[in-house]
Design an enzyme around this catalytic site. Structure first.
Site, PDB file in Angstrom:
ATOM      1  N   LYS A  14     100.223 -31.812  31.377  1.00 45.60           N
ATOM      2  CA  LYS A  14     101.089 -30.951  32.182  1.00 45.60           C
ATOM      3  C   LYS A  14     100.296 -30.321  33.331  1.00 45.60           C
ATOM      4  CE  LYS A  14     104.136 -29.835  28.254  1.00 45.60           C
ATOM      5  NZ  LYS A  14     104.679 -28.761  27.401  1.00 45.60           N
ATOM      6  N   TYR A  54     113.788 -33.976  29.056  1.00 43.55           N
ATOM      7  CA  TYR A  54     114.003 -33.109  27.892  1.00 43.55           C
ATOM      8  C   TYR A  54     115.399 -33.242  27.282  1.00 43.55           C
ATOM      9  CZ  TYR A  54     109.430 -30.949  28.188  1.00 43.55           C
ATOM     10  OH  TYR A  54     108.074 -30.740  28.163  1.00 43.55           O
ATOM     11  N   ARG A 119     100.548 -36.385  17.887  1.00 44.50           N
ATOM     12  CA  ARG A 119     101.069 -35.032  17.615  1.00 44.50           C
ATOM     13  C   ARG A 119     100.032 -34.211  16.849  1.00 44.50           C
ATOM     14  NH1 ARG A 119     105.786 -33.043  20.175  1.00 44.50           N
ATOM     15  NH2 ARG A 119     106.268 -31.714  18.429  1.00 44.50           N
ATOM     16  N   THR A 125     103.556 -26.534  19.003  1.00 41.61           N
ATOM     17  CA  THR A 125     104.055 -26.105  20.320  1.00 41.61           C
ATOM     18  C   THR A 125     103.444 -24.785  20.812  1.00 41.61           C
ATOM     19  OG1 THR A 125     106.143 -27.188  19.774  1.00 41.61           O
ATOM     20  CG2 THR A 125     106.179 -25.619  21.596  1.00 41.61           C
ATOM     21  N   ARG A 136      95.941 -27.996  21.779  1.00 39.04           N
ATOM     22  CA  ARG A 136      96.610 -26.727  22.066  1.00 39.04           C
ATOM     23  C   ARG A 136      95.945 -25.562  21.325  1.00 39.04           C
ATOM     24  NH1 ARG A 136     102.743 -29.053  21.296  1.00 39.04           N
ATOM     25  NH2 ARG A 136     103.163 -29.740  23.434  1.00 39.04           N
ATOM     26  N   ASN A 156     101.154 -25.109  27.447  1.00 39.85           N
ATOM     27  CA  ASN A 156     100.398 -25.673  26.320  1.00 39.85           C
ATOM     28  C   ASN A 156      99.752 -27.026  26.648  1.00 39.85           C
ATOM     29  OD1 ASN A 156     102.716 -27.175  26.335  1.00 39.85           O
ATOM     30  ND2 ASN A 156     103.470 -26.490  24.343  1.00 39.85           N
ATOM     31  N   HIS A 159     102.326 -32.684  26.881  1.00 42.22           N
ATOM     32  CA  HIS A 159     103.538 -33.102  26.181  1.00 42.22           C
ATOM     33  C   HIS A 159     103.185 -34.325  25.339  1.00 42.22           C
ATOM     34  CE1 HIS A 159     107.531 -34.539  25.262  1.00 42.22           C
ATOM     35  NE2 HIS A 159     107.101 -35.744  25.614  1.00 42.22           N
ATOM     36  N   GLU A 170     111.384 -41.967  26.083  1.00 43.55           N
ATOM     37  CA  GLU A 170     110.569 -41.289  27.102  1.00 43.55           C
ATOM     38  C   GLU A 170     109.714 -42.289  27.884  1.00 43.55           C
ATOM     39  OE1 GLU A 170     110.165 -36.933  24.891  1.00 43.55           O
ATOM     40  OE2 GLU A 170     108.403 -38.207  25.054  1.00 43.55           O
TER      41      GLU A 170
HETATM   42  P1  ADP Z   1     106.755 -29.836  22.001  1.00 43.02           P
HETATM   43  O1  ADP Z   1     106.200 -29.966  23.402  1.00 43.02           O
HETATM   44  O2  ADP Z   1     105.709 -29.302  21.055  1.00 43.02           O
HETATM   45  O3  ADP Z   1     107.427 -31.077  21.499  1.00 43.02           O
HETATM   46  P2  ADP Z   1     109.416 -28.713  22.433  1.00 43.02           P
HETATM   47  O4  ADP Z   1     109.890 -30.103  22.660  1.00 43.02           O
HETATM   48  O5  ADP Z   1     110.122 -27.888  21.403  1.00 43.02           O
HETATM   49  O6  ADP Z   1     107.850 -28.674  22.073  1.00 43.02           O
HETATM   50  O7  ADP Z   1     109.475 -27.876  23.781  1.00 43.02           O
HETATM   51  C1  ADP Z   1     109.075 -28.444  25.001  1.00 43.02           C
HETATM   52  C2  ADP Z   1     108.148 -27.498  25.748  1.00 43.02           C
HETATM   53  O8  ADP Z   1     108.865 -26.326  26.152  1.00 43.02           O
HETATM   54  C3  ADP Z   1     106.975 -26.960  24.940  1.00 43.02           C
HETATM   55  O9  ADP Z   1     105.878 -27.825  24.911  1.00 43.02           O
HETATM   56  C4  ADP Z   1     106.672 -25.670  25.650  1.00 43.02           C
HETATM   57  O10 ADP Z   1     105.920 -25.891  26.845  1.00 43.02           O
HETATM   58  C5  ADP Z   1     108.035 -25.178  26.048  1.00 43.02           C
HETATM   59  N1  ADP Z   1     108.677 -24.280  25.073  1.00 43.02           N
HETATM   60  C6  ADP Z   1     109.303 -24.621  23.924  1.00 43.02           C
HETATM   61  N2  ADP Z   1     109.866 -23.574  23.323  1.00 43.02           N
HETATM   62  C7  ADP Z   1     109.602 -22.502  24.136  1.00 43.02           C
HETATM   63  C8  ADP Z   1     109.927 -21.118  24.100  1.00 43.02           C
HETATM   64  N3  ADP Z   1     110.645 -20.613  23.106  1.00 43.02           N
HETATM   65  N4  ADP Z   1     109.487 -20.312  25.087  1.00 43.02           N
HETATM   66  C9  ADP Z   1     108.786 -20.816  26.106  1.00 43.02           C
HETATM   67  N5  ADP Z   1     108.456 -22.106  26.218  1.00 43.02           N
HETATM   68  C10 ADP Z   1     108.838 -22.950  25.247  1.00 43.02           C
HETATM   69 MG    MG Z   2     109.183 -32.019  22.140  1.00 40.68          MG
END
Ligand code: ADP
Ligand code: MG
Length: 201
Positions: A14, A54, A119, A125, A136, A156, A159, A170
């Protein structure tokens, strides 16, 4: 028989990962476990690209909202709202801003259990709760609470696709078929082959 060697997953470094000069460190962690890099591009995605990314999985909206609520409750805190859909609606807006703020590096990694292994190396996350030893957990200190206060997305660094199905969708979204390269890595023999004849001279 399932061809373990062929499983693929999508990783995106990112904008904050690039700005923190961590691209090399991040790539190294996926590389050294034995996965094979089969596609890579640097790009500045637009907001439409991110929204699509997303929402490829219609369930993501609900699941991500629920995960956030659980993240708060696990720490004995009150979530900003009990409605998972409300959380993700706000989140998507912030995600589009965050992910299109600068260059990203999109990659496809291939190998046995690629999705789950990536992962595991990436970590959970929320950096505050992700395990030490993960990307992370080792390189960033953000939290749901802090990002909410500043009305922004959690930063973080990377992705990583959440499931084999998500990875397939994706990868199609980010790469054309001819942008992925089929090739053999010499280390695949020791990782996958039954027969190790030919090592001793
Ligand atoms: P991951 O990237 O671990 O698969 P998600 O798909 O749930 O997580 O969410 C996508 C991205 O959105 C996360 O990596 C993070 O950057 C952001 N994110 C997710 N939930 C939140 C939240 N509650 N507040 C702020 N940012 C969030
Ligand atoms: Mg995700």
């Amino acid at each position: 028989m399932k061809n373990f060697k062929k499983e693929k997953t999508l990783v995106i470094i990112k904008p904050d990962g690039l700005q923190r000069s961590l691209a090399g460190e991040i790539i190294k962690r996926y590389e050294r476990i034995g996965l094979k890099l089969v596609g890579l591009k640097m790009t500045v995605p637009n907001e439409e690209m991110i929204e699509k990314h997303y929402t490829l999985d219609p369930e993501w909206v609900r699941i991500t909202g629920e995960k956030t609520i659980k993240g708060y409750k696990d720490k004995g805190m009150k979530p900003p709202t009990e409605d998972p859909l409300k959380i993700t609606k706000i989140l998507l807006k912030r995600l589009k801003k965050y992910m299109s703020s600068g260059p990203v590096i999109a990659m496809v990694w291939q190998g046995a259990h690629a999705v789950a292994i990536v992962r595991k190396i990436t970590g959970g996350t929320e950096p505050l709760a992700s395990d030490v030893g993960t990307i992370r957990g080792d390189f960033v200190l953000d939290s749901y609470e802090m990002s909410d206060v500043s009305e922004r997305c959690i930063r973080n660094l990377v992705h990583a696709s959440g499931s084999v199905k998500e990875a397939e969708d994706e990868i199609k979204h980010w790469f054309k078929e001819d942008e992925l390269i089929n090739y053999r890595l010499v280390q695949e023999q020791i990782l996958y082959d039954v027969n190790l004849d030919g090592i001793l001279e």
